[in-house]
Motif scaffolding. Structure first.
Motif, PDB file in Angstrom:
ATOM      1  N   TRP A 116       0.810  -1.213   0.000  1.00  0.00           N
ATOM      2  CA  TRP A 116       0.000   0.000   0.000  1.00  0.00           C
ATOM      3  C   TRP A 116       0.845   1.265   0.000  1.00  0.00           C
ATOM      4  CZ3 TRP A 116       0.474   3.552   3.870  1.00  0.00           C
ATOM      5  CH2 TRP A 116       1.073   3.127   5.055  1.00  0.00           C
ATOM      6  N   GLY A 117       2.035   1.228   0.526  1.00  0.00           N
ATOM      7  CA  GLY A 117       2.897   2.405   0.591  1.00  0.00           C
ATOM      8  C   GLY A 117       3.348   2.894  -0.776  1.00  0.00           C
ATOM      9  N   TYR A 118       3.449   1.983  -1.727  1.00  0.00           N
ATOM     10  CA  TYR A 118       3.826   2.404  -3.074  1.00  0.00           C
ATOM     11  C   TYR A 118       2.690   3.173  -3.737  1.00  0.00           C
ATOM     12  CZ  TYR A 118       7.622  -0.769  -2.101  1.00  0.00           C
ATOM     13  OH  TYR A 118       8.689  -1.383  -1.516  1.00  0.00           O
ATOM     14  N   GLY A 119       1.461   2.898  -3.347  1.00  0.00           N
ATOM     15  CA  GLY A 119       0.327   3.704  -3.801  1.00  0.00           C
ATOM     16  C   GLY A 119       0.402   5.120  -3.239  1.00  0.00           C
ATOM     17  N   VAL A 120       0.818   5.234  -1.979  1.00  0.00           N
ATOM     18  CA  VAL A 120       1.012   6.560  -1.369  1.00  0.00           C
ATOM     19  C   VAL A 120       2.103   7.322  -2.117  1.00  0.00           C
ATOM     20  CG1 VAL A 120       1.739   7.759   0.731  1.00  0.00           C
ATOM     21  CG2 VAL A 120       0.204   5.809   0.896  1.00  0.00           C
ATOM     22  N   LEU A 121       3.179   6.637  -2.496  1.00  0.00           N
ATOM     23  CA  LEU A 121       4.238   7.272  -3.278  1.00  0.00           C
ATOM     24  C   LEU A 121       3.708   7.757  -4.622  1.00  0.00           C
ATOM     25  CD1 LEU A 121       7.247   7.985  -3.682  1.00  0.00           C
ATOM     26  CD2 LEU A 121       7.522   5.698  -4.658  1.00  0.00           C
ATOM     27  N   ALA A 122       2.881   6.949  -5.276  1.00  0.00           N
ATOM     28  CA  ALA A 122       2.304   7.351  -6.560  1.00  0.00           C
ATOM     29  C   ALA A 122       1.424   8.588  -6.397  1.00  0.00           C
ATOM     30  CB  ALA A 122       1.506   6.195  -7.159  1.00  0.00           C
ATOM     31  N   VAL A 123       0.629   8.632  -5.331  1.00  0.00           N
ATOM     32  CA  VAL A 123      -0.214   9.814  -5.082  1.00  0.00           C
ATOM     33  C   VAL A 123       0.657  11.038  -4.833  1.00  0.00           C
ATOM     34  CG1 VAL A 123      -1.862  10.823  -3.445  1.00  0.00           C
ATOM     35  CG2 VAL A 123      -2.186   8.490  -4.254  1.00  0.00           C
ATOM     36  N   LEU A 124       1.733  10.870  -4.089  1.00  0.00           N
ATOM     37  CA  LEU A 124       2.656  11.986  -3.848  1.00  0.00           C
ATOM     38  C   LEU A 124       3.240  12.514  -5.150  1.00  0.00           C
ATOM     39  CD1 LEU A 124       4.814  11.169  -0.711  1.00  0.00           C
ATOM     40  CD2 LEU A 124       3.703  13.309  -1.208  1.00  0.00           C
ATOM     41  N   LEU A 125       3.703  11.608  -5.998  1.00  0.00           N
ATOM     42  CA  LEU A 125       4.312  12.030  -7.250  1.00  0.00           C
ATOM     43  C   LEU A 125       3.297  12.670  -8.197  1.00  0.00           C
ATOM     44  CD1 LEU A 125       6.730   9.045  -7.910  1.00  0.00           C
ATOM     45  CD2 LEU A 125       7.322  11.353  -7.159  1.00  0.00           C
ATOM     46  N   PRO A 140      -0.045  21.855   1.966  1.00  0.00           N
ATOM     47  CA  PRO A 140       1.127  21.305   2.664  1.00  0.00           C
ATOM     48  C   PRO A 140       0.765  20.292   3.752  1.00  0.00           C
ATOM     49  CG  PRO A 140       0.856  23.641   3.162  1.00  0.00           C
ATOM     50  CD  PRO A 140      -0.144  23.297   2.114  1.00  0.00           C
ATOM     51  N   GLY A 141      -0.406  20.411   4.344  1.00  0.00           N
ATOM     52  CA  GLY A 141      -0.820  19.453   5.361  1.00  0.00           C
ATOM     53  C   GLY A 141      -1.004  18.060   4.794  1.00  0.00           C
ATOM     54  N   ILE A 142      -1.577  17.993   3.607  1.00  0.00           N
ATOM     55  CA  ILE A 142      -1.777  16.690   2.962  1.00  0.00           C
ATOM     56  C   ILE A 142      -0.438  16.081   2.581  1.00  0.00           C
ATOM     57  CG2 ILE A 142      -2.752  15.559   0.925  1.00  0.00           C
ATOM     58  CD1 ILE A 142      -5.077  17.524   1.133  1.00  0.00           C
ATOM     59  N   TYR A 143       0.488  16.908   2.098  1.00  0.00           N
ATOM     60  CA  TYR A 143       1.826  16.404   1.796  1.00  0.00           C
ATOM     61  C   TYR A 143       2.491  15.864   3.056  1.00  0.00           C
ATOM     62  CZ  TYR A 143       2.100  18.078  -2.990  1.00  0.00           C
ATOM     63  OH  TYR A 143       1.916  18.263  -4.326  1.00  0.00           O
ATOM     64  N   GLY A 144       2.334  16.546   4.162  1.00  0.00           N
ATOM     65  CA  GLY A 144       2.923  16.074   5.414  1.00  0.00           C
ATOM     66  C   GLY A 144       2.358  14.733   5.839  1.00  0.00           C
ATOM     67  N   VAL A 145       1.044  14.564   5.706  1.00  0.00           N
ATOM     68  CA  VAL A 145       0.402  13.299   6.070  1.00  0.00           C
ATOM     69  C   VAL A 145       0.876  12.181   5.146  1.00  0.00           C
ATOM     70  CG1 VAL A 145      -1.815  12.091   6.131  1.00  0.00           C
ATOM     71  CG2 VAL A 145      -1.614  14.358   7.138  1.00  0.00           C
ATOM     72  N   LEU A 146       0.941  12.458   3.847  1.00  0.00           N
ATOM     73  CA  LEU A 146       1.369  11.432   2.895  1.00  0.00           C
ATOM     74  C   LEU A 146       2.824  11.018   3.121  1.00  0.00           C
ATOM     75  CD1 LEU A 146      -0.332  12.666  -0.398  1.00  0.00           C
ATOM     76  CD2 LEU A 146      -0.959  10.701   0.998  1.00  0.00           C
ATOM     77  N   VAL A 147       3.684  11.982   3.393  1.00  0.00           N
ATOM     78  CA  VAL A 147       5.084  11.648   3.669  1.00  0.00           C
ATOM     79  C   VAL A 147       5.191  10.852   4.964  1.00  0.00           C
ATOM     80  CG1 VAL A 147       7.326  12.639   4.284  1.00  0.00           C
ATOM     81  CG2 VAL A 147       6.072  13.533   2.343  1.00  0.00           C
ATOM     82  N   THR A 197      13.838   1.582   0.030  1.00  0.00           N
ATOM     83  CA  THR A 197      14.743   2.685   0.353  1.00  0.00           C
ATOM     84  C   THR A 197      14.588   3.835  -0.623  1.00  0.00           C
ATOM     85  OG1 THR A 197      16.326   1.116   1.279  1.00  0.00           O
ATOM     86  CG2 THR A 197      17.155   3.285   0.715  1.00  0.00           C
ATOM     87  N   VAL A 198      14.591   3.526  -1.906  1.00  0.00           N
ATOM     88  CA  VAL A 198      14.453   4.570  -2.920  1.00  0.00           C
ATOM     89  C   VAL A 198      13.081   5.233  -2.825  1.00  0.00           C
ATOM     90  CG1 VAL A 198      14.342   4.965  -5.415  1.00  0.00           C
ATOM     91  CG2 VAL A 198      16.160   3.571  -4.455  1.00  0.00           C
ATOM     92  N   SER A 199      12.038   4.456  -2.546  1.00  0.00           N
ATOM     93  CA  SER A 199      10.699   5.028  -2.395  1.00  0.00           C
ATOM     94  C   SER A 199      10.638   5.989  -1.224  1.00  0.00           C
ATOM     95  CB  SER A 199       9.666   3.917  -2.186  1.00  0.00           C
ATOM     96  OG  SER A 199       9.611   3.094  -3.302  1.00  0.00           O
ATOM     97  N   GLY A 200      11.268   5.625  -0.126  1.00  0.00           N
ATOM     98  CA  GLY A 200      11.288   6.522   1.026  1.00  0.00           C
ATOM     99  C   GLY A 200      11.996   7.825   0.736  1.00  0.00           C
ATOM    100  N   VAL A 201      13.130   7.745   0.051  1.00  0.00           N
ATOM    101  CA  VAL A 201      13.887   8.955  -0.277  1.00  0.00           C
ATOM    102  C   VAL A 201      13.132   9.816  -1.274  1.00  0.00           C
ATOM    103  CG1 VAL A 201      16.005   9.788  -1.372  1.00  0.00           C
ATOM    104  CG2 VAL A 201      16.116   7.939   0.283  1.00  0.00           C
ATOM    105  N   VAL A 202      12.626   9.209  -2.350  1.00  0.00           N
ATOM    106  CA  VAL A 202      11.893   9.968  -3.371  1.00  0.00           C
ATOM    107  C   VAL A 202      10.628  10.575  -2.786  1.00  0.00           C
ATOM    108  CG1 VAL A 202      10.591   9.723  -5.521  1.00  0.00           C
ATOM    109  CG2 VAL A 202      12.843   8.712  -5.319  1.00  0.00           C
ATOM    110  N   GLY A 203       9.908   9.815  -1.977  1.00  0.00           N
ATOM    111  CA  GLY A 203       8.690  10.338  -1.364  1.00  0.00           C
ATOM    112  C   GLY A 203       8.952  11.488  -0.413  1.00  0.00           C
ATOM    113  N   THR A 204      10.013  11.387   0.362  1.00  0.00           N
ATOM    114  CA  THR A 204      10.355  12.474   1.282  1.00  0.00           C
ATOM    115  C   THR A 204      10.751  13.730   0.531  1.00  0.00           C
ATOM    116  OG1 THR A 204      11.086  10.842   2.912  1.00  0.00           O
ATOM    117  CG2 THR A 204      11.834  13.105   3.218  1.00  0.00           C
TER     118      THR A 204
END
Length: 131
Positions: A13-22, A32-39, A115-122
């Motif tokens: 499910w976390g990769y879906g969160v990354l896709a939404v972030l991107l 910015p609040g939504i970005y904070g929650v997603l990160v 690891t890459v997903s965490g860095v890119v998402g952040t």
């Protein structure tokens, strides 16, 4: 073979969160609040729930460190063995050099993806907050 517990797709499910972030990076309607929650959700997924190898230290022989290859969840938690549960974040984290510390997060394709997903998402979340 019947699956037990949660469906296997739910583990990612976390990769879906990354896709939404991107995808939301170019959208001005996201604040910015939504970005904070997603990160925050993405970091929780990467550290505690992403399917990876354990990577805890099994033994040290003549300066060579051997790592556990059991399946695990998250880059911080260990496998089903009691000694490995918090070993990656516990005492050994503070006594090892940087090379040995980071070796566990690159143990396989799934750990590299987490690891890459965490860095890119952040980074994406930080850009989204300040845009």
């Amino acid at each position: 073979m019947a699956s037990r517990g949660k469906p296997s797709l739910w583990r990612y499910w976390g990769y879906g969160v990354l896709a939404v972030l991107l995808l939301s990076l170019g959208n001005n309607a996201v604040g910015p609040g939504i970005y904070g929650v997603l990160v925050g959700l993405l970091i929780i997924f990467v550290l505690f729930q992403a399917p990876v190898y354990c990577g805890a230290i099994n033994r040290k022989r003549g300066g060579v460190v051997e790592f556990c290859r059991n399946n695990s969840t998250g880059l911080v938690l260990g496998c089903h063995l009691r000694q490995h549960k918090w070993q990656k974040f516990g005492r050994d984290w503070w006594t090892l050099g940087w090379r040995d510390k980071t070796r566990g997060i690159w143990t396989g394709a799934s750990a590299k993806l987490a690891t890459v997903s965490g860095v890119v998402g952040t980074v994406t979340g930080i850009i989204g907050v300040f845009k």
